[in-house]
Design a protein around this motif. Structure first.
Motif, PDB file in Angstrom:
ATOM      1  N   MET A   1     -18.099  -1.203  -5.574  1.00 33.71           N
ATOM      2  CA  MET A   1     -17.887  -1.936  -4.337  1.00 33.71           C
ATOM      3  C   MET A   1     -17.332  -0.978  -3.279  1.00 33.71           C
ATOM      4  N   ASP A   2     -17.904  -1.008  -2.092  1.00 33.33           N
ATOM      5  CA  ASP A   2     -17.407  -0.190  -0.991  1.00 33.33           C
ATOM      6  C   ASP A   2     -16.209  -0.877  -0.358  1.00 33.33           C
ATOM      7  N   LEU A   3     -15.097  -0.177  -0.331  1.00 27.54           N
ATOM      8  CA  LEU A   3     -13.890  -0.723   0.265  1.00 27.54           C
ATOM      9  C   LEU A   3     -13.781  -0.257   1.705  1.00 27.54           C
ATOM     10  N   GLU A   4     -13.194  -1.099   2.535  1.00 22.30           N
ATOM     11  CA  GLU A   4     -13.036  -0.770   3.947  1.00 22.30           C
ATOM     12  C   GLU A   4     -11.609  -0.330   4.234  1.00 22.30           C
ATOM     13  N   TYR A   5     -11.489   0.582   5.206  1.00 21.40           N
ATOM     14  CA  TYR A   5     -10.195   1.064   5.663  1.00 21.40           C
ATOM     15  C   TYR A   5     -10.237   1.099   7.184  1.00 21.40           C
ATOM     16  N   PRO A   6      -9.853   0.001   7.839  1.00 19.78           N
ATOM     17  CA  PRO A   6      -9.959  -0.072   9.301  1.00 19.78           C
ATOM     18  C   PRO A   6      -9.237   1.078  10.006  1.00 19.78           C
ATOM     19  N   ASP A   7      -9.889   1.600  11.044  1.00 17.54           N
ATOM     20  CA  ASP A   7      -9.360   2.742  11.790  1.00 17.54           C
ATOM     21  C   ASP A   7      -8.131   2.408  12.626  1.00 17.54           C
ATOM     22  N   ASP A   8      -7.911   1.124  12.923  1.00 21.00           N
ATOM     23  CA  ASP A   8      -6.768   0.767  13.768  1.00 21.00           C
ATOM     24  C   ASP A   8      -5.475   0.625  12.970  1.00 21.00           C
ATOM     25  N   LEU A   9      -5.522   0.928  11.687  1.00 19.74           N
ATOM     26  CA  LEU A   9      -4.343   0.819  10.832  1.00 19.74           C
ATOM     27  C   LEU A   9      -3.829   2.203  10.463  1.00 19.74           C
ATOM     28  N   ARG A  10      -2.562   2.248  10.067  1.00 24.16           N
ATOM     29  CA  ARG A  10      -1.968   3.446   9.477  1.00 24.16           C
ATOM     30  C   ARG A  10      -1.598   3.072   8.043  1.00 24.16           C
TER      31      ARG A  10
ATOM     32  N   LEU B   1       0.222   4.081   4.059  1.00 23.94           N
ATOM     33  CA  LEU B   1       1.151   4.861   3.250  1.00 23.94           C
ATOM     34  C   LEU B   1       0.437   5.296   1.980  1.00 23.94           C
ATOM     35  N   ASP B   2       0.909   6.372   1.367  1.00 17.11           N
ATOM     36  CA  ASP B   2       0.287   6.773   0.107  1.00 17.11           C
ATOM     37  C   ASP B   2       0.603   5.788  -1.018  1.00 17.11           C
ATOM     38  N   SER B   3       1.539   4.871  -0.776  1.00 18.62           N
ATOM     39  CA  SER B   3       1.820   3.797  -1.744  1.00 18.62           C
ATOM     40  C   SER B   3       0.935   2.574  -1.481  1.00 18.62           C
ATOM     41  N   HIS B   4      -0.014   2.696  -0.542  1.00 13.38           N
ATOM     42  CA  HIS B   4      -1.099   1.744  -0.286  1.00 13.38           C
ATOM     43  C   HIS B   4      -0.760   0.568   0.625  1.00 13.38           C
TER      44      HIS B   4
ATOM     45  N   LEU C   1      14.676  -4.507   7.330  1.00 12.58           N
ATOM     46  CA  LEU C   1      13.976  -3.609   6.411  1.00 12.58           C
ATOM     47  C   LEU C   1      14.234  -2.170   6.815  1.00 12.58           C
ATOM     48  N   GLU C   2      14.352  -1.317   5.821  1.00 14.79           N
ATOM     49  CA  GLU C   2      14.469   0.118   6.052  1.00 14.79           C
ATOM     50  C   GLU C   2      13.221   0.794   5.513  1.00 14.79           C
ATOM     51  N   LYS C   3      12.625   1.611   6.334  1.00 17.68           N
ATOM     52  CA  LYS C   3      11.451   2.374   5.927  1.00 17.68           C
ATOM     53  C   LYS C   3      11.752   3.114   4.626  1.00 17.68           C
ATOM     54  N   GLY C   4      10.858   2.981   3.659  1.00  9.54           N
ATOM     55  CA  GLY C   4      11.022   3.685   2.393  1.00  9.54           C
ATOM     56  C   GLY C   4      11.791   2.920   1.331  1.00  9.54           C
ATOM     57  N   GLU C   5      12.418   1.791   1.706  1.00 10.46           N
ATOM     58  CA  GLU C   5      13.147   0.982   0.729  1.00 10.46           C
ATOM     59  C   GLU C   5      12.338  -0.271   0.418  1.00 10.46           C
ATOM     60  N   SER C   6      12.264  -0.636  -0.836  1.00 14.27           N
ATOM     61  CA  SER C   6      11.451  -1.771  -1.268  1.00 14.27           C
ATOM     62  C   SER C   6      11.810  -3.046  -0.508  1.00 14.27           C
ATOM     63  N   PHE C   7      10.772  -3.782  -0.087  1.00 10.82           N
ATOM     64  CA  PHE C   7      11.015  -5.057   0.591  1.00 10.82           C
ATOM     65  C   PHE C   7      10.495  -6.242  -0.202  1.00 10.82           C
ATOM     66  N   GLY C   8       9.840  -5.994  -1.301  1.00  7.40           N
ATOM     67  CA  GLY C   8       9.291  -7.084  -2.092  1.00  7.40           C
ATOM     68  C   GLY C   8       8.538  -6.541  -3.282  1.00  7.40           C
ATOM     69  N   ALA C   9       7.793  -7.427  -3.919  1.00  4.69           N
ATOM     70  CA  ALA C   9       7.046  -7.022  -5.107  1.00  4.69           C
ATOM     71  C   ALA C   9       5.765  -7.831  -5.214  1.00  4.69           C
ATOM     72  N   ILE C  10       4.812  -7.237  -5.903  1.00  5.45           N
ATOM     73  CA  ILE C  10       3.545  -7.900  -6.176  1.00  5.45           C
ATOM     74  C   ILE C  10       3.254  -7.728  -7.662  1.00  5.45           C
ATOM     75  N   GLU C  11       2.814  -8.811  -8.284  1.00  2.01           N
ATOM     76  CA  GLU C  11       2.519  -8.767  -9.714  1.00  2.01           C
ATOM     77  C   GLU C  11       1.089  -9.230  -9.952  1.00  2.01           C
TER      78      GLU C  11
ATOM     79  N   ALA D   1      -7.052  -2.677   0.623  1.00  6.72           N
ATOM     80  CA  ALA D   1      -8.077  -3.216  -0.271  1.00  6.72           C
ATOM     81  C   ALA D   1      -8.118  -2.427  -1.576  1.00  6.72           C
ATOM     82  N   PHE D   2      -7.891  -1.119  -1.497  1.00 12.84           N
ATOM     83  CA  PHE D   2      -7.879  -0.291  -2.703  1.00 12.84           C
ATOM     84  C   PHE D   2      -6.787  -0.760  -3.666  1.00 12.84           C
ATOM     85  N   ALA D   3      -5.580  -0.956  -3.144  1.00  9.80           N
ATOM     86  CA  ALA D   3      -4.463  -1.384  -3.994  1.00  9.80           C
ATOM     87  C   ALA D   3      -4.745  -2.739  -4.622  1.00  9.80           C
ATOM     88  N   ILE D   4      -5.283  -3.641  -3.835  1.00 11.16           N
ATOM     89  CA  ILE D   4      -5.578  -4.983  -4.343  1.00 11.16           C
ATOM     90  C   ILE D   4      -6.638  -4.912  -5.436  1.00 11.16           C
TER      91      ILE D   4
END
Length: 132
Positions: free
Chosen positions: A1-10, A12-15, A52-62, A31-34
């Motif tokens: 499946m081809d995943l999209e990465y919109p150009d208007d977004l920035r 993180l390497d953590s996805h 929120l502080e940049k670089g500090e966890s704000f939540g979780a996904i399972e 989309a890659f992470a999902i």
């Protein structure tokens, strides 16, 4: 499946991704992470008003495969969270860059906040490098 990465977004390497509209940042998961997580069963997001502080966890996904912390690409105050995705996290894959956003944050300091984020092409190149 081809995943999209919109150009208007920035990205993180953590996805996580961020879309800026003035001082408002919409944060979500690529989309890659999902795709890598598979069937998502639980999403934990901060309350409106939380700082929120940049670089500090704000939540979780399972998912059935893994549990991962979520990290904000910017610092600021949560002004909205996607209740629909909390109630139905399996729908994140349907539209990760649209209806599947996670939180909206009023950015505390736009200067230098995005220095360590990746453009869509840089993010995609990094992902392709991970396949080696």
């Amino acid at each position: 499946m081809d995943l999209e990465y919109p150009d208007d977004l920035r990205y993180l390497d953590s996805h996580e991704y961020v879309r800026l509209d003035g001082e408002i940042a919409t944060i979500g998961l690529s989309a890659f992470a999902i795709e890598q997580l598979g069937d998502i069963v639980h999403l934990e997001l901060p309350e409106v008003g939380e700082a929120l502080e940049k670089g500090e966890s704000f939540g979780a996904i399972e998912s059935v495969k893994a549990a991962e912390d979520l990290y904000p690409p910017v610092s600021g105050t949560v002004i909205d969270r996607n209740e629909e995705m909390i109630e139905n996290p399996d729908q994140l894959a349907d539209d990760p860059y649209g209806d599947g956003w996670l939180i909206k944050v009023r950015v505390s300091n736009l200067d230098a906040e995005l220095d360590d984020t990746l453009s869509a092409s840089e993010y995609q190149a990094q992902l392709e490098g991970d396949d080696d």
